[in-house]
Design an enzyme around this catalytic site. Structure first.
Site: not given
Length: 272
Positions: A8, A93-95, A98-102, A135
């Protein structure tokens, strides 16, 4: 079962107040980025526990602390389910804000409910998601949403930049959430973000703001420069997403020429 958690962007982000539980109340519009996804495989396993592996981008955390594993344990505490084998391939990408882990955690919850035939409503899944991360609830449904509270209060939002071109740029550097919050002084905004989001896109600049930008840009001038370059390239609106370090620009229906971002992560899609 193979799932594709998408990320997101945050269109505006106001830090409204510091809470007594250590979190912050926020106001933001979360907007799904449909094509930038991780891949998550969940298979039943006879061991009555979770076996987790990952590939792609390095997560930098021990497997037992991965948010997918935490989502599984939260789900299992609420509902009696069996063991699984889970593999996550990281592309988001992390950090980056973009909320990838969520997204990975939310799809874990939805996938487990489907895999084990647990008849959870969307509201029940959202409550479960809120236990895993701030998130995470947004990604249960994943439509453009006004998000308040610490991220668990979701409401439909009117207006949309559908049909425009979204460009996301992430430099090599990352920003931790703790670092971003350390430089913000919470304050209640004069204008409601939900109302501003309904304005024509050309009126967003200067009105829809991300409170993290001031302190993050001071520490990370490269991130500030990306936003400036997106405007120079013709973006109608540009902003850092979440706590950064990704910055996005929204353009007219075309593919902009962006030579300044050579060597950085760049992603583009049409907003739908």
């Amino acid at each position: 079962m193979l799932l594709f958690p998408n990320c997101k962007i945050n269109i505006g982000l106001r830090v409204v107040a510091k809470r007594t539980d250590g979190y912050h109340d926020i106001e933001t519009v979360m907007y799904p980025v449909r094509g930038l996804c991780d891949a998550l495989e969940i298979l039943p396993d006879a061991t009555d526990d979770i076996s987790f592996t990952s590939s792609g981008l390095e997560t930098g955390v021990d497997p037992e602390r991965n948010i997918c594993v935490r989502a599984y344990r939260a789900f299992r505490e609420a509902c009696p389910i069996g063991g699984v084998r889970m593999h996550l391939h990281k592309t988001i990408p992390m950090g980056a804000g973009l909320g990838g882990g969520s997204a990975d955690a939310a799809l874990t919850i939805k996938g487990l409910a489907e895999l084990f035939g647990v008849p959870l409503t969307a509201e029940q899944m959202i409550r479960l998601a809120a236990q895993v991360g701030s998130d995470v609830p947004f990604f249960i449904d994943g439509r453009p949403t006004l998000v308040t509270g610490r991220g668990e209060i979701l409401a439909p939002v009117a207006g949309s930049p559908i049909g425009h071109r979204l460009v996301i740029v992430k430099p090599d550097e990352s920003v931790s959430t703790a670092e971003a919050y350390a430089g913000v002084a919470p304050a209640r905004p004069e204008s409601r973000l939900g109302d501003l989001f309904g304005l024509p896109l050309r009126q967003w600049k200067g009105r829809i703001v991300n409170d993290f930008e001031t302190s993050v840009f001071r520490i990370h001038p490269t991130i500030a420069a990306i936003k400036e370059e997106l405007y120079r390239a013709g973006a109608l609106y540009a902003s850092m997403s979440g706590s950064g370090s990704a910055v996005y620009g929204i353009f007219e229906e075309r593919t902009p020429d962006l030579p300044a971002f050579e060597g950085m992560f760049v992603y583009q899609e049409d907003m739908i």
